[in-house]
Design a protein around this motif. Structure first.
Motif, PDB file in Angstrom:
ATOM      1  N   HIS A 114       3.973   6.490   1.100  1.00 41.67           N
ATOM      2  CA  HIS A 114       3.531   7.114   2.445  1.00 41.67           C
ATOM      3  C   HIS A 114       4.526   8.117   3.057  1.00 41.67           C
ATOM      4  O   HIS A 114       5.096   8.839   2.324  1.00 41.67           O
ATOM      5  CB  HIS A 114       3.334   6.080   3.502  1.00 41.67           C
ATOM      6  CG  HIS A 114       3.108   4.861   2.753  1.00 41.67           C
ATOM      7  ND1 HIS A 114       1.876   4.645   2.225  1.00 41.67           N
ATOM      8  CD2 HIS A 114       3.944   3.868   2.330  1.00 41.67           C
ATOM      9  CE1 HIS A 114       1.932   3.512   1.557  1.00 41.67           C
ATOM     10  NE2 HIS A 114       3.150   3.039   1.620  1.00 41.67           N
ATOM     11  N   ASP A 115       4.825   8.178   4.432  1.00 42.93           N
ATOM     12  CA  ASP A 115       5.871   9.082   4.877  1.00 42.93           C
ATOM     13  C   ASP A 115       7.143   8.273   5.123  1.00 42.93           C
ATOM     14  O   ASP A 115       7.905   8.565   6.012  1.00 42.93           O
ATOM     15  CB  ASP A 115       5.513   9.857   6.157  1.00 42.93           C
ATOM     16  CG  ASP A 115       4.403  10.846   5.927  1.00 42.93           C
ATOM     17  OD1 ASP A 115       4.294  11.321   4.794  1.00 42.93           O
ATOM     18  OD2 ASP A 115       3.663  11.131   6.869  1.00 42.93           O
ATOM     19  N   HIS A 116       7.240   7.240   4.396  1.00 42.39           N
ATOM     20  CA  HIS A 116       8.453   6.451   4.571  1.00 42.39           C
ATOM     21  C   HIS A 116       8.726   5.739   3.262  1.00 42.39           C
ATOM     22  O   HIS A 116       7.954   5.781   2.311  1.00 42.39           O
ATOM     23  CB  HIS A 116       8.325   5.454   5.727  1.00 42.39           C
ATOM     24  CG  HIS A 116       7.130   4.569   5.606  1.00 42.39           C
ATOM     25  ND1 HIS A 116       7.070   3.498   4.741  1.00 42.39           N
ATOM     26  CD2 HIS A 116       5.939   4.624   6.237  1.00 42.39           C
ATOM     27  CE1 HIS A 116       5.902   2.904   4.846  1.00 42.39           C
ATOM     28  NE2 HIS A 116       5.187   3.560   5.729  1.00 42.39           N
ATOM     29  N   ASP A 117       9.866   5.070   3.223  1.00 47.38           N
ATOM     30  CA  ASP A 117      10.305   4.411   1.998  1.00 47.38           C
ATOM     31  C   ASP A 117       9.870   2.961   2.002  1.00 47.38           C
ATOM     32  O   ASP A 117      10.570   2.089   1.492  1.00 47.38           O
ATOM     33  CB  ASP A 117      11.837   4.539   1.909  1.00 47.38           C
ATOM     34  CG  ASP A 117      12.372   3.978   0.614  1.00 47.38           C
ATOM     35  OD1 ASP A 117      11.635   4.015  -0.380  1.00 47.38           O
ATOM     36  OD2 ASP A 117      13.507   3.483   0.625  1.00 47.38           O
ATOM     37  N   HIS A 118       8.733   2.635   2.562  1.00 46.39           N
ATOM     38  CA  HIS A 118       8.244   1.263   2.693  1.00 46.39           C
ATOM     39  C   HIS A 118       9.298   0.436   3.400  1.00 46.39           C
ATOM     40  O   HIS A 118      10.120  -0.176   2.728  1.00 46.39           O
ATOM     41  CB  HIS A 118       7.997   0.585   1.359  1.00 46.39           C
ATOM     42  CG  HIS A 118       7.226   1.402   0.394  1.00 46.39           C
ATOM     43  ND1 HIS A 118       6.128   2.141   0.751  1.00 46.39           N
ATOM     44  CD2 HIS A 118       7.389   1.614  -0.932  1.00 46.39           C
ATOM     45  CE1 HIS A 118       5.648   2.741  -0.311  1.00 46.39           C
ATOM     46  NE2 HIS A 118       6.398   2.443  -1.320  1.00 46.39           N
ATOM     47  N   ASP A 119       9.338   0.379   4.698  1.00 47.60           N
ATOM     48  CA  ASP A 119      10.361  -0.389   5.370  1.00 47.60           C
ATOM     49  C   ASP A 119      10.624  -1.680   4.625  1.00 47.60           C
ATOM     50  O   ASP A 119       9.717  -2.434   4.320  1.00 47.60           O
ATOM     51  CB  ASP A 119       9.918  -0.736   6.816  1.00 47.60           C
ATOM     52  CG  ASP A 119      10.246   0.392   7.757  1.00 47.60           C
ATOM     53  OD1 ASP A 119      11.095   1.209   7.366  1.00 47.60           O
ATOM     54  OD2 ASP A 119       9.661   0.456   8.841  1.00 47.60           O
ATOM     55  N   THR A 175       0.845  -1.192   0.000  1.00 48.76           N
ATOM     56  CA  THR A 175       0.000   0.000   0.000  1.00 48.76           C
ATOM     57  C   THR A 175       0.879   1.239   0.000  1.00 48.76           C
ATOM     58  O   THR A 175       1.735   1.417   0.866  1.00 48.76           O
ATOM     59  CB  THR A 175      -0.912   0.029   1.232  1.00 48.76           C
ATOM     60  OG1 THR A 175      -1.728  -1.149   1.230  1.00 48.76           O
ATOM     61  CG2 THR A 175      -1.804   1.256   1.206  1.00 48.76           C
ATOM     62  N   ILE A 176       0.694   2.083  -1.014  1.00 48.29           N
ATOM     63  CA  ILE A 176       1.442   3.337  -1.106  1.00 48.29           C
ATOM     64  C   ILE A 176       0.443   4.484  -1.128  1.00 48.29           C
ATOM     65  O   ILE A 176      -0.764   4.283  -0.954  1.00 48.29           O
ATOM     66  CB  ILE A 176       2.341   3.358  -2.356  1.00 48.29           C
ATOM     67  CG1 ILE A 176       1.484   3.274  -3.636  1.00 48.29           C
ATOM     68  CG2 ILE A 176       3.345   2.206  -2.318  1.00 48.29           C
ATOM     69  CD1 ILE A 176       2.286   3.424  -4.916  1.00 48.29           C
ATOM     70  N   ALA A 177       0.939   5.695  -1.350  1.00 54.61           N
ATOM     71  CA  ALA A 177       0.072   6.872  -1.306  1.00 54.61           C
ATOM     72  C   ALA A 177      -1.052   6.806  -2.334  1.00 54.61           C
ATOM     73  O   ALA A 177      -2.104   7.414  -2.150  1.00 54.61           O
ATOM     74  CB  ALA A 177       0.908   8.136  -1.526  1.00 54.61           C
TER      75      ALA A 177
END
Length: 439
Positions: free
Chosen positions: A432-437, A158-160
Motif C-alpha cells: 500500500h502507501d506504507h510498509d505495513h505497520d 492485505t497489500i497492493a
C-alpha cells in the motif's frame, strides 16, 4: 572490531530499525537534516519514547501527504540524488537495499529490477526508512552486522496485490537463504523493508549474542502491542576481539539409506569443488535397522545455499539439517622445503605456545615419487627431514600471512581444501502507501 547485533525477537521493519539506531546513539537531528535534503514536500519525521510489554523503546513517526505514486528504481535514484548531505557511501548503501527489493519483486512478478514498480516499498515512509537506516548504520561505524534468525509471523495481510499469506511473496524472496524463526504470533512480523535491510547489510546469523563488550543498546518499537511479549527490535553495539583460532562455520548433514556408494563418492567430490571446507561420511543405523550413511559438510555461511542445492540434486535427499558451529583451527601457511629431488611444497601449522609442524602436500610428493621412481613414503620422510633441518637452523616465519585460507594475487580468499587428508572425503568408523505497520 566493532559489531552490531540485531535481536529480532518479534521481527524487523524499517521504522523499528531506524528507531533502534537512534536509541543506540545515532543523532536524530542528523536524520532530520537528511529528510529535509530530499526535498519531499510536506514530509517530516518525529521520534518518541513508548512502552511495549512493560519495556521502553523509541518509536519513529513519519508524516507525509496522501500519495498514490508507484515508483521505479530510477525514481528512487532521482530522489536520493537531490540530497546534498548524503555521502556517496550512504547513497550507495541505501541503493543496495532498494536493489535487493527490486530483484526480489522482479523474481516474484516475472519482470526485471529496472522495470518493476514498487508499491509498499516505493511509498514515502519506506523510502525514508531505508535511507535513514543506511545513514544510521554508516554513522554507527560498525565493522560487522550480525542478526538473530528472523521471525516472519503468520496469518494474512492485505497489500497492493490483494490478500497474501505471511510472509508476503516479496518478503519470502528476500529471506531466501536467511535463517528464520517461528514465533506464535498471527501478524506480519517482518516487512519487505525489514527483510531488505537484513539481506543487504547482515553478514552472518547467530541465535545468541556474540561475545562482546557492550557499548550501547537501542530498542525500536513496532506499532502493535502483543499480549505475551514486547514488540521491540533490540540493537546491541559493542567491541569484539576475534580469536585467530576460532571461526564460525555451517555444518550441513543428511542421512542416506538408498544412495549407492558411487553416488556418495561423486557427491563428496562435487561438494568440495563447490567450495565446501570439508566433506565426510559416517556409517549409521537408521530406523527399522536399516544401515545408512550420514553425509556431513562443513562450509562458510555464504556457500551454504549453493551447497544445499548440490546436496539435494546429487543425493535426492528429502531434508538437510543445518547447524552453526565454531571450530578451533591452527594458523597455517604454505612453505617449500628444498630436497635433493627439488622443492616440495607443504603446509606449516602452529598455535601460540606450540611447536610448528610441517605436512608435505600429497600432490607434490606424488609427483616426485613418480619422477624419481621411489616410494611415496620415502618422499614424505625426506621432505619432513628437510623441514626439521631447516627449522633447526632457525625458521623465520615473520611476515607470513597468518590465515586459515590462502589468498590469490588479487587478495581474494582461496579455501584450503587439504583437510590433512590425501583425498577429498573419508569415512569414520565411529558411530500500500506504507510498509505495513509492523506486527
Amino acid at each position: 572490531m566493532r559489531i552490531a547485533y540485531l535481536d529480532c525477537a518479534t521481527g524487523i521493519s524499517g521504522d523499528m530499525m531506524v528507531a533502534a539506531l537512534v536509541d543506540a546513539g545515532v543523532e536524530f537531528e542528523v536524520l532530520e537534516e537528511v529528510v529535509a535534503s530530499l526535498k519531499l514536500d510536506g514530509v517530516s519525521i518525529a521520534i518518541e519514547e513508548v512502552m511495549r510489554g512493560g519495556f521502553r523503546g523509541k518509536k519513529l513517526h513519519i508524516t507525509h501527504p496522501e500519495q498514490h505514486a508507484h515508483r521505479h528504481l530510477s525514481d528512487i535514484r532521482q530522489i536520493l540524488s537531490r540530497s546534498n548531505i548524503l555521502s556517496d557511501e550512504q547513497r550507495a548503501l541505501a541503493m543496495s537495499i532498494f536493489e535487493e527489493v527490486a530483484r526480489a519483486e522482479a523474481q516474484v512478478h516475472g519482470s526485471t529490477p529496472e522495470k518493476i514498480h514498487f508499491h509498499e516499498v516505493g511509498a514515502i515512509d519506506s523510502i525514508l526508512d531505508i535511507t535513514l537506516a543506511a545513514v544510521g548504520f554508516d554513522l554507527l561505524d560498525v565493522d560487522d552486522i550480525v542478526s538473530s534468525p528472523i521471525p516472519t509471523g503468520s496469518g494474512n495481510v492485505t497489500i497492493a496485490h490483494g490478500v497474501c499469506a505471511v510472509p508476503t511473496p516479496g518478503t519470502a524472496e528476500l529471506l531466501k537463504g536467511i535463517p528464520t524463526a517461528q514465533v506464535p504470533i498471527e501478524a506480519e512480523l517482518t516487512t519487505p523493508t525489514g527483510a531488505a535491510i537484513v539481506r543487504a547489510l547482515v553478514s552472518r546469523f547467530s541465535k545468541t549474542l556474540p561475545a562482546m563488550t557492550v557499548e550501547s543498546i537501542g530498542y525500536g518499537a513496532g506499532t502493535k502491542e502483543f499480549r505475551d511479549r514486547a514488540n521491540l527490535l533490540r540493537l546491541v553495539v559493542g567491541e569484539v576481539t576475534p580469536s585467530p583460532h576460532i571461526e564460525e562455520v555451517i555444518l550441513l548433514q543428511t542421512n542416506l539409506d538408498d544412495v549407492s556408494p558411487e553416488i556418495i563418492g561423486h557427491t563428496c567430490e562435487v561438494l568440495i569443488d563447490a567450495g565446501a571446507l570439508d566433506v565426510y561420511t559416517t556409517p549409521i543405523l537408521m530406523k527399522k535397522g536399516r544401515p545408512g550413511v550420514m553425509l556431513s559438510v562443513l562450509c562458510d555461511h555464504e556457500d551454504m545455499e549453493e551447497l544445499e542445492t548440490r546436496m539435494f540434486a546429487e543425493t535426492g535427499t528429502l531434508g538437510i539439517r543445518r547447524q552453526t558451529i565454531e571450530r578451533s583451527v591452527r594458523e597455517r601457511n604454505t612453505y617449500t622445503v628444498e630436497t635433493d629431488w627439488g622443492p616440495i611444497e607443504g603446509k606449516l601449522a602452529w598455535r601460540e605456545g606450540e611447536s610448528i609442524t610441517f605436512k608435505p602436500e600429497y600432490e607434490d610428493c606424488a609427483r616426485v615419487a613418480e619422477e624419481q621412481q621411489v616410494p611415496l613414503r620415502e618422499v614424505y620422510r625426506v621432505a619432513e627431514a628437510s623441514f626439521l633441518l631447516e627449522a633447526s637452523e632457525g625458521l623465520d616465519i615473520e611476515g607470513m600471512e597468518l590465515h586459515d585460507h590462502d589468498h590469490d594475487e588479487d587478495g581474494n580468499c582461496v579455501h584450503d581444501h587439504d583437510h590433512d587428508h590425501d583425498h577429498h572425503h573419508h569415512d569414520h568408523d565411529h558411530g500500500h502507501d506504507h510498509d505495513h505497520d509492523h506486527g
